[in-house]
Design an enzyme around this catalytic site. Structure first.
Site, short mmCIF file in Angstrom:
data_model
loop_
_atom_site.label_atom_id
_atom_site.label_comp_id
_atom_site.label_asym_id
_atom_site.label_seq_id
_atom_site.Cartn_x
_atom_site.Cartn_y
_atom_site.Cartn_z
N VAL A 65 -5.31 -8.96 3.98
CA VAL A 65 -5.54 -7.85 4.91
C VAL A 65 -4.33 -6.93 5.08
CG1 VAL A 65 -7.35 -8.95 6.27
CG2 VAL A 65 -4.94 -9.32 6.88
N TYR A 66 -3.15 -7.36 4.64
CA TYR A 66 -1.98 -6.51 4.82
C TYR A 66 -2.13 -5.24 3.98
CZ TYR A 66 0.28 -10.65 6.87
OH TYR A 66 0.59 -11.74 7.65
N SER A 67 -2.24 -4.11 4.67
CA SER A 67 -2.45 -2.81 4.02
C SER A 67 -3.63 -2.86 3.04
CB SER A 67 -1.18 -2.34 3.30
OG SER A 67 -0.16 -2.07 4.23
N ALA A 68 -4.68 -3.58 3.45
CA ALA A 68 -5.93 -3.65 2.68
C ALA A 68 -5.71 -4.09 1.24
CB ALA A 68 -6.65 -2.31 2.71
#
Length: 341
Positions: A65-68
């Site tokens: 999920v970090y920066s998609a």
């Protein structure tokens, strides 16, 4: 750099883990975590990974999920370029929303298997050393989650399993069920732990010590609160001005008293407040490797140096004295209604 074993496993990790949430930003879908104005872009991130590798760090943590997914892409790009894959330990996570569909989140077998394949693709790697569930999923039976994770280990896509931020009873249940069914168990717990949030000392950390589970705390600097850049009237950095999560979790008068003590000890020792805060986590019982993050290279070097900073018993006592209990922060505790739904 100093090294230690990851819990009861035979894998060796550096006493500092480089957290890669800071690397990314840019334009991302509206459903995903987007830029907050303080991320390090791909080009500038290379120097961070070079400094980490040169210092002896061999442990790296990111999440889908970090920066998609961009954080995983950046992490994979530079580790594949700079490091030897057999010498490093790469960790990532699954749970968070990766799309609008309700099936693109959580810990169902469907999402875990899809999430692992997508993480491997973004990382550009054949396997993940430590695959972690980012949070507890109250909607999915834990047996389904554990069985899916076990299948990833047996398929050779994952080497070890980890969990993050949940109640001790939930983690204990997962450990028990894994043993009961002969599934691979969690080897590490990534939990919220620092000088202004020590509630993990009540149950989670003693449980991990008893069960031989590695403790790899996130936010050892309390999202920058303990670095001296946060003040009662506001912050002096971009992140401190836009990070609403930090303001929701910290910023009480008692928290500032802890931060003031950190600053005082740092001044006496001639080091930075960040080094003192990180050194305290490093000396805490049960801790394997705190996960550090940085947006500036000088801050990264500063935190790496904290491994060699030894606090005296008097300094530890002084740092811990102002602490006051907090409500649960960093994850949601289930309500009685939800538990019986």
């Amino acid at each position: 750099m100093q090294y230690t074993l990851l819990g009861k496993t035979g894998i060796t990790v550096s006493r500092i883990c480089l957290g890669c949430m800071s690397y990314g930003g840019g334009e991302v879908p509206d459903w995903a975590q987007g830029t907050r104005g303080w991320h390090v872009n791909k080009e500038d991130a290379r120097e961070h990974f070079k400094i980490a590798i040169d210092s002896g760090i061999n442990f790296f943590d990111t999440a889908d999920v970090y920066s998609a997914g961009l954080s995983e892409e950046i992490t994979g790009t530079y580790l594949n370029e700079i490091a030897s894959r057999d010498e490093i330990v790469v960790a990532t996570k699954v749970f968070g929303s990766m799309g609008h569909s309700p099936n693109k989140r959580g810990l169902s077998r469907k999402h875990i298997l899809e999430g692992c394949d997508n993480s491997l693709r973004r990382l550009g790697m054949d396997f993940i050393d430590l695959y972690q569930i980012h949070r507890w999923d109250p909607k999915t039976p834990i047996e389904e989650t554990l069985d899916a994770l076990d299948s990833l280990v047996r398929a050779g896509k994952v080497r070890y399993l980890g969990a993050s931020s949940m109640a001790a009873w939930q983690f204990s249940k997962a450990l028990y069920l894994a043993k009961e069914h002969g599934w691979h168990r969690f080897a590490a717990m990534q939990n919220h732990y620092n000088l202004v949030y020590r509630e993990e000392e009540r149950e989670m950390i003693p449980l991990c010590i008893d069960q031989g589970v590695a403790v790899i705390p996130w936010s050892p600097l309390a999202r920058g609160f303990l670095t001296g850049t946060r003040h009662r009237e506001g912050g002096s950095t971009t992140r401190s001005q836009v990070d609403t999560m930090a303001k929701d979790m910290y910023y009480s008068e008692e928290d500032f008293q802890v931060a003031d003590t950190v600053a005082a000890v740092a001044k006496q020792r001639g080091v930075s407040a960040a080094q003192v805060a990180c050194a305290w986590v490093l000396q805490a019982p049960g801790v394997t490797a705190p996960i550090i993050g940085a947006t500036k290279t000088q801050h990264l070097r500063d935190l790496i140096a904290s491994v060699d900073l030894k606090l005296s018993p008097d300094e530890v006592a002084a740092l811990e004295k102002p602490y006051r209990p907090h409500k649960v922060l960093g994850h949601s505790q289930p309500t009685a209604k939800a538990m019986h739904a």
